[in-house]
Design a protein around this motif. Structure first.
Motif, PDB file in Angstrom:
ATOM      1  N   TYR A 411      84.393  12.563  87.765  1.00  0.00           N
ATOM      2  CA  TYR A 411      83.893  13.774  88.419  1.00  0.00           C
ATOM      3  C   TYR A 411      82.364  13.777  88.483  1.00  0.00           C
ATOM      4  CZ  TYR A 411      83.583  18.653  89.804  1.00  0.00           C
ATOM      5  OH  TYR A 411      83.323  19.805  90.490  1.00  0.00           O
ATOM      6  N   LYS A 412      81.704  13.182  87.512  1.00  0.00           N
ATOM      7  CA  LYS A 412      80.242  13.091  87.538  1.00  0.00           C
ATOM      8  C   LYS A 412      79.766  12.244  88.713  1.00  0.00           C
ATOM      9  CE  LYS A 412      79.114  13.815  82.650  1.00  0.00           C
ATOM     10  NZ  LYS A 412      78.560  13.185  81.423  1.00  0.00           N
ATOM     11  N   ARG A 413      80.547  11.205  89.033  1.00  0.00           N
ATOM     12  CA  ARG A 413      80.173  10.335  90.156  1.00  0.00           C
ATOM     13  C   ARG A 413      80.429  11.011  91.502  1.00  0.00           C
ATOM     14  NH1 ARG A 413      83.149   6.444  87.185  1.00  0.00           N
ATOM     15  NH2 ARG A 413      84.709   6.253  88.842  1.00  0.00           N
ATOM     16  N   ARG A 414      81.269  12.022  91.520  1.00  0.00           N
ATOM     17  CA  ARG A 414      81.647  12.680  92.775  1.00  0.00           C
ATOM     18  C   ARG A 414      80.435  13.198  93.534  1.00  0.00           C
ATOM     19  NH1 ARG A 414      81.763  17.383  95.053  1.00  0.00           N
ATOM     20  NH2 ARG A 414      80.594  18.162  93.278  1.00  0.00           N
ATOM     21  N   LYS A 415      79.582  13.935  92.834  1.00  0.00           N
ATOM     22  CA  LYS A 415      78.428  14.550  93.494  1.00  0.00           C
ATOM     23  C   LYS A 415      77.502  13.497  94.077  1.00  0.00           C
ATOM     24  CE  LYS A 415      74.931  18.113  92.805  1.00  0.00           C
ATOM     25  NZ  LYS A 415      74.351  19.095  91.868  1.00  0.00           N
ATOM     26  N   MET A 416      77.298  12.413  93.351  1.00  0.00           N
ATOM     27  CA  MET A 416      76.404  11.355  93.809  1.00  0.00           C
ATOM     28  C   MET A 416      76.977  10.636  95.026  1.00  0.00           C
ATOM     29  SD  MET A 416      75.080   8.061  91.628  1.00  0.00           S
ATOM     30  CE  MET A 416      76.764   7.561  91.253  1.00  0.00           C
ATOM     31  N   LYS A 417      78.297  10.476  95.051  1.00  0.00           N
ATOM     32  CA  LYS A 417      78.931   9.695  96.112  1.00  0.00           C
ATOM     33  C   LYS A 417      79.190  10.519  97.373  1.00  0.00           C
ATOM     34  CE  LYS A 417      79.699   5.844  93.656  1.00  0.00           C
ATOM     35  NZ  LYS A 417      79.322   4.483  94.035  1.00  0.00           N
ATOM     36  N   VAL A 418      79.817  11.696  97.213  1.00  0.00           N
ATOM     37  CA  VAL A 418      80.327  12.396  98.389  1.00  0.00           C
ATOM     38  C   VAL A 418      79.323  13.340  99.026  1.00  0.00           C
ATOM     39  CG1 VAL A 418      81.313  14.466  97.301  1.00  0.00           C
ATOM     40  CG2 VAL A 418      82.466  13.422  99.252  1.00  0.00           C
ATOM     41  N   GLU A 419      78.315  13.766  98.289  1.00  0.00           N
ATOM     42  CA  GLU A 419      77.345  14.684  98.873  1.00  0.00           C
ATOM     43  C   GLU A 419      76.185  13.954  99.559  1.00  0.00           C
ATOM     44  OE1 GLU A 419      76.199  17.821  96.287  1.00  0.00           O
ATOM     45  OE2 GLU A 419      78.248  18.409  95.831  1.00  0.00           O
ATOM     46  N   LEU A 420      76.025  12.663  99.257  1.00  0.00           N
ATOM     47  CA  LEU A 420      74.985  11.866  99.911  1.00  0.00           C
ATOM     48  C   LEU A 420      75.191  11.774 101.426  1.00  0.00           C
ATOM     49  CD1 LEU A 420      72.570   9.921  99.918  1.00  0.00           C
ATOM     50  CD2 LEU A 420      74.172   8.088  99.355  1.00  0.00           C
ATOM     51  N   PRO A 421      76.420  11.494 101.913  1.00  0.00           N
ATOM     52  CA  PRO A 421      76.594  11.411 103.373  1.00  0.00           C
ATOM     53  C   PRO A 421      76.205  12.682 104.115  1.00  0.00           C
ATOM     54  CG  PRO A 421      78.489  10.451 102.256  1.00  0.00           C
ATOM     55  CD  PRO A 421      77.644  11.091 101.198  1.00  0.00           C
ATOM     56  N   PHE A 422      76.579  13.848 103.570  1.00  0.00           N
ATOM     57  CA  PHE A 422      76.199  15.097 104.225  1.00  0.00           C
ATOM     58  C   PHE A 422      74.679  15.263 104.234  1.00  0.00           C
ATOM     59  CE2 PHE A 422      80.591  16.910 103.493  1.00  0.00           C
ATOM     60  CZ  PHE A 422      80.867  17.069 104.839  1.00  0.00           C
ATOM     61  N   GLY A 423      74.035  14.862 103.149  1.00  0.00           N
ATOM     62  CA  GLY A 423      72.578  14.929 103.103  1.00  0.00           C
ATOM     63  C   GLY A 423      71.943  14.026 104.142  1.00  0.00           C
ATOM     64  N   HIS A 424      72.483  12.831 104.304  1.00  0.00           N
ATOM     65  CA  HIS A 424      71.963  11.888 105.293  1.00  0.00           C
ATOM     66  C   HIS A 424      72.157  12.430 106.710  1.00  0.00           C
ATOM     67  CE1 HIS A 424      70.997   7.998 107.130  1.00  0.00           C
ATOM     68  NE2 HIS A 424      72.075   8.153 107.881  1.00  0.00           N
ATOM     69  N   ILE A 425      73.353  12.949 106.970  1.00  0.00           N
ATOM     70  CA  ILE A 425      73.662  13.452 108.311  1.00  0.00           C
ATOM     71  C   ILE A 425      72.802  14.666 108.658  1.00  0.00           C
ATOM     72  CG2 ILE A 425      75.465  14.604 109.652  1.00  0.00           C
ATOM     73  CD1 ILE A 425      77.493  12.729 108.245  1.00  0.00           C
ATOM     74  N   LYS A 426      72.666  15.586 107.721  1.00  0.00           N
ATOM     75  CA  LYS A 426      71.945  16.824 108.009  1.00  0.00           C
ATOM     76  C   LYS A 426      70.434  16.651 107.984  1.00  0.00           C
ATOM     77  CE  LYS A 426      75.376  20.250 106.563  1.00  0.00           C
ATOM     78  NZ  LYS A 426      75.637  21.414 105.695  1.00  0.00           N
ATOM     79  N   ARG A 427      69.923  15.850 107.054  1.00  0.00           N
ATOM     80  CA  ARG A 427      68.480  15.737 106.891  1.00  0.00           C
ATOM     81  C   ARG A 427      67.911  14.526 107.644  1.00  0.00           C
ATOM     82  NH1 ARG A 427      69.612  20.011 105.890  1.00  0.00           N
ATOM     83  NH2 ARG A 427      69.474  21.182 103.936  1.00  0.00           N
TER      84      ARG A 427
END
Length: 477
Positions: A411-427
């Protein structure tokens, strides 16, 4: 120190071919090789080299222009048209083709399924390259604005008033048209144009009212969008869903829904992800937004490891259960009853029709009123009440699974893995809102953006442009 000045009149030796416009290790070459490796037929592109009639632009080149443009945040068809005239990498990629913005926009609009297939084929390619395992998948959702304004969202009452008003205006214009003298040609043309406009508006409003069904509001610009609350306020939006592989954080699947919350989405998102990787995953991990016992039960029953904390577990510092919290009441599955900390028994009382909760109370509520802890345990006049979910066993299993050390590491790895794509797409790509409208168009655009994210990762994971092109050649050789 002297200045250096440019000289536009200076004679230079330009490259003798478009092929020499970009260097051998320019990223545009990786995008070119990537689309070629996917294969036009497998993407669903219709290639007819012997087609007769007016010539059309090569669909593979059009797809390359879109994907390369989106990867650098150039989503506007007008900007892409400008780039095809002035940007050397775009000129190289298209081989000198210069489609106008309408052609680019129409290709994107008419090839939504092709854009969706790009991600699926990309995932299959990454599996062959051993970059996606598909054993542990992370899921997340994020709100992205629709191509529609809040002011166009109206309720049924407002639409009916507008419908009545336009109907009256149409009747008035028809009467005036009949009364206009033949000599007043300009007035007649003007009223005729307004009449056609009002009739189109009347037809559109009628269609929106029919589409509303059980919805309380509907957006006139994009009827499938919904008002959703995000960090920047409430806007007409879509809920983008994404699944990411644990190995290298590559996107496995995406989907767009118009449900405001994620609670009931996980089952269908897992199904789409498994279709792309062509095998069942072993571990599913998502945040507390997906915590719905009824929705998660099919996944738990399928013997997968489901790591989804409930709202209490997701707190940074979960509070310890109180002396009289439900956790302190012992459940007896044989008698289907609870025993309170004072040894009194609460039996099954009732279950409301359509409810997923079962009510437990004491047979004689006076035993509760006479308890020394009455007022601390409960102040209800009919004594303490315990509610048990119909799928309480599933909930307990989810709680126990999350509390394991191995689960918490995942679960700790979840935030690092799955939230990065949204950050890349949006920012990085500047996607503040979608350009297309409707679920079909939005899904196609999000799949395209996900493919762009994977492409950027592939260049890095495979060691650069040249090694990536070599790898793509090997798996397709």
């Amino acid at each position: 120190m002297a200045y250096e000045y440019g000289n536009r009149e200076q004679i230079t030796f330009s490259p003798d071919s478009i092929e020499k416009y970009v260097l051998e290790d320019d990223p545009v070459r990786a995008y070119d090789a990537f689309i070629d490796a996917l294969g036009a037929n497998s993407l669903g592109l219709s290639i007819e080299p012997d087609k007769t009639g007016n010539s059309t632009y090569d669909p593979v080149s059009m797809l390359k222009i879109l994907i390369y443009g989106y990867s650098y945040g150039w989503r506007s068809s007008r900007k892409l048209e400008h780039a095809l005239h002035h940007n050397l990498s775009f000129i190289w990629l298209s081989g000198g083709l210069k489609p106008d913005y309408k052609t680019i926009a129409n290709f994107r609009k008419n090839n939504k399924q092709v854009l969706k297939n790009v991600l699926k084929r990309c995932v299959r390619m990454c599996i062959r390259l051993d970059l996606i395992e598909g054993n542990v998948l992370f899921f997340d959702g994020s709100k992205i604005r629709a191509n529609a304004g809040n002011s166009q969202t109206k309720n049924k009452e407002t639409l009916e008033k507008l419908l009545k008003h336009t109907g009256q205006r149409i009747d008035h214009l028809l009467e005036n048209c009949q009364q206009v003298d033949d000599q007043e040609q300009d007035s007649f043309i003007k009223m005729n144009k307004e009449l056609q406009s009002k009739e189109r508006l009347h037809k559109k409003i009628s269609g929106l009212i029919e589409e509303m069904k059980e919805e309380t509001t509907i957006n006139g610009t994009d009827p499938e969008s919904k008002i959703m609350k995000g960090r920047q306020g409430s806007h007409s939006s879509y809920n983008g869903q994404i699944s990411v592989d644990d190995l290298h954080g590559l996107i496995v699947s995406v989907d767009t829904v118009n449900d405001v919350i994620d609670k009931n989405q996980l089952d269908s998102q897992v199904e789409q992800a498994e279709e792309n990787i062509d095998k069942p995953c072993q571990t599913i991990c998502a945040d507390a937004g997906y915590s719905s016992v009824d929705a998660l039960k099919p996944l738990v029953d399928s013997e997968r490891t489901v790591i989804v904390p409930n709202n209490k577990q997701a707190q940074k510092e979960p509070e310890a259960p109180g002396l009289f919290d439900k956790e302190k009441f012992k459940y007896d599955p044989h008698n289907d009853s609870y025993t309170c900390p004072e040894g009194k028994t609460l039996y099954r009382s009732s279950q409301a029709k359509g409810s997923n909760k079962i009510t437990y109370r004491m047979t004689n509520y006076r035993d509760c009123l006479s308890c020394a802890y009455y007022g601390k345990c409960t102040s209800a006049k009919k004594g303490r009440t315990i509610y048990r979910l119909v799928n309480e066993a599933t909930q307990q299993q989810l709680v126990e699974t999350y509390e394991k050390d191995t689960s918490k590491q995942i679960y700790k790895r979840r935030k690092m893995k799955v939230e990065l794509p949204f950050g890349h797409i949006k920012r990085n790509l500047g996607v503040g809102s979608f350009l297309l409208r409707g679920l079909a168009g939005i899904n196609a655009e999000l799949n395209l953006l996900a493919s762009c994210f994977n492409m950027a990762r592939l260049i890095s994971l495979l060691g650069g442009v040249k090694p990536m092109i070599q790898k793509l050649g090997q798996i397709n050789g």
